[in-house]
Design an enzyme around this catalytic site. Structure first.
Site, short mmCIF file in Angstrom:
data_model
loop_
_atom_site.label_atom_id
_atom_site.label_comp_id
_atom_site.label_asym_id
_atom_site.label_seq_id
_atom_site.Cartn_x
_atom_site.Cartn_y
_atom_site.Cartn_z
N ASP A 183 1.03 -1.24 0.08
CA ASP A 183 0.02 -0.13 0.04
C ASP A 183 0.74 1.15 0.04
OD1 ASP A 183 -1.97 2.02 0.32
OD2 ASP A 183 -2.96 1.11 2.09
N HIS A 185 -0.57 4.36 -0.43
CA HIS A 185 -1.42 5.30 0.41
C HIS A 185 -1.43 6.62 -0.23
CE1 HIS A 185 -3.23 6.31 4.47
NE2 HIS A 185 -3.77 5.00 4.16
N GLU A 209 -0.96 -0.64 -4.16
CA GLU A 209 -2.33 -0.11 -4.00
C GLU A 209 -2.02 1.43 -3.93
OE1 GLU A 209 -5.27 0.23 -0.33
OE2 GLU A 209 -4.72 -1.68 -0.80
N GLU A 235 -10.21 3.22 -3.28
CA GLU A 235 -10.85 3.44 -2.05
C GLU A 235 -11.32 4.92 -1.70
OE1 GLU A 235 -7.54 4.29 1.41
OE2 GLU A 235 -6.79 2.73 0.10
N ASP A 257 -14.95 0.98 -1.84
CA ASP A 257 -15.34 0.64 -0.28
C ASP A 257 -16.84 0.51 -0.06
OD1 ASP A 257 -15.89 1.32 2.65
OD2 ASP A 257 -13.81 1.67 2.66
N HIS A 284 -12.30 -2.33 -0.58
CA HIS A 284 -11.59 -1.67 0.58
C HIS A 284 -12.21 -1.77 1.98
CE1 HIS A 284 -10.61 2.27 2.71
NE2 HIS A 284 -9.02 1.85 2.60
#
Length: 381
Positions: A183, A185, A209, A235, A257, A284
């Protein structure tokens, strides 16, 4: 059947639950939340429920269209997340009314169990490896980790080599039988991503990700063309229209999500769109038990599902864990890194209302961490 009332509950560590009640004694649960902005979503739920009280809860699609489009201003994290939690609760009611799981109402299951992954963390590489090996010992065959802390737009050679060495050590410790997802982020620039991903390719991550912020999602083709690593994102995308610009960029995994992207109704449509682009779906879900249950219902009925995130083991600074709010925590038991098909009606879980009310008596005020670079400027969390 008519909707007669509702309640929202701010519960630790950083979640919000919604209960919608009907005149036939059937209630449904949802999880409308934007992490760090729970109170804003709570206000949006109140506004949307003004329309729903007194209506038939079984007309889910009509309600979704009206709530999503009827206020003139549409979309965004707050409104979409409020709608998502409401949509989850309406599907829960419908499943309970028909005495069947939601995935049966979506066309029936296409799989019997759902593969899960778990987060691993550590203050140093040795601690990270210890945590990962402990999770593998519990039966997980896939783990995910954050690759870095705050990063400048162009990371230094030392920062890049440290990140690569950390993943190399984890791969060496776990072997090739365990999948490792990374991830980023949204902390990386496009230039930084294009530099580091080729160095990670020999380690064969399951996916990388959110390499860049969602503001740059439509430009992901520059990244996907530069690497063989599967790219995942989504996400912080809230509708099929948000995903419309992203799916043609060559991403491999869409990550809507269930508590942000319009709920079960909209994620079902996003998954179908993704299938047309040969993109897998991995919802997510670093959230609570209701979002996880809703995600599992989608997973069970979605042909292009890949793997499911879940929040057990993630520490948010609160004392409550996902299982604390369930009457029967065994519904989320992991067997060989999978959860068996949920058989209960609606979302397939029973929320422990006493535990929810007790937690809501001391509502949380969780906020996202604020990071700074070494020069004092703002850094992406």
């Amino acid at each position: 059947m008519k909707i007669v009332g509702y309640e929202t509950f701010l519960v630790a560590p950083r979640w919000q639950f919604l209960r919608i009640d009907t005149d036939e004694g059937i209630s449904g649960w949802g999880e409308p939340i934007v992490e760090g902005r729970a109170e804003a979503v709570q206000g949006a739920v109140t506004a949307l429920m003004e329309y729903l009280v007194g209506t038939d809860p079984l007309r889910i699609e009509d309600h979704w269209q009206t709530l999503a489009k009827g206020g003139f201003y549409r979309g965004g994290p707050v409104l979409s997340s409020a709608l998502a939690g409401i949509d989850q609760a309406l599907w829960d009611i419908k499943g309970r009314y028909h005495e069947t799981p939601v995935h049966e109402l979506l066309g029936g299951p296409v799989r019997d169990r759902v593969r899960m992954y778990t987060w691993v963390a550590g203050r140093d590489t040795a601690a990270l490896i210890d945590d990962a090996q402990a999770k593998v010992a519990k039966g997980f065959s896939a783990v995910k980790l954050n690759v870095s802390d705050a990063l400048p737009a162009v990371p230094s050679a030392a920062e890049i080599r440290t990140m690569v060495a950390r993943v190399e050590a984890l791969r060496d410790a776990l072997g090739d039988e365990i999948d490792i997802a990374l991830d980023l982020h949204g902390r990386f620039s496009t230039a930084a991503t294009r530099r580091i991903l080729p160095l990670l390719e020999p380690l064969l991550p399951l996916f990388v990700e959110e390499p860049v912020l969602p503001e740059f999602a439509r430009d992901l083709r520059r990244i996907t063309d530069s690497t063989s690593i599967p790219i995942a994102t989504g996400e912080r995308l809230y509708s099929r229209w948000d995903f419309r610009d992203v799916l043609p960029t060559g991403i491999a995994v869409a990550q809507p999500d269930l508590s942000h992207a319009g709920g079960i109704s909209e994620v079902r449509r996003i998954a179908a769109m993704a299938e047309a682009y040969d993109v897998a779906v991995a919802p997510h879900c670093p959230l609570g038990p209701i979002t996880l249950a809703a995600s599992l219902q989608i997973d069970l009925a979605t042909p292009n599902f890949l793997i499911q995130e879940q929040s057990l083991g993630i520490e948010y600074g609160g004392g409550s864990a996902l299982l604390d709010y369930l009457v029967d925590p065994q519904v989320f038991s992991f067997v060989d890194g999978h959860i068996e098909r949920l058989a209960g009606p609606g979302l397939g879980i029973e929320v422990n209302e006493d535990a929810v009310r007790a937690a809501a008596a001391d509502p949380h005020t969780w906020r996202s961490p604020m990071l700074r670079h070494s020069d004092g400027s703002f850094a992406e969390w």
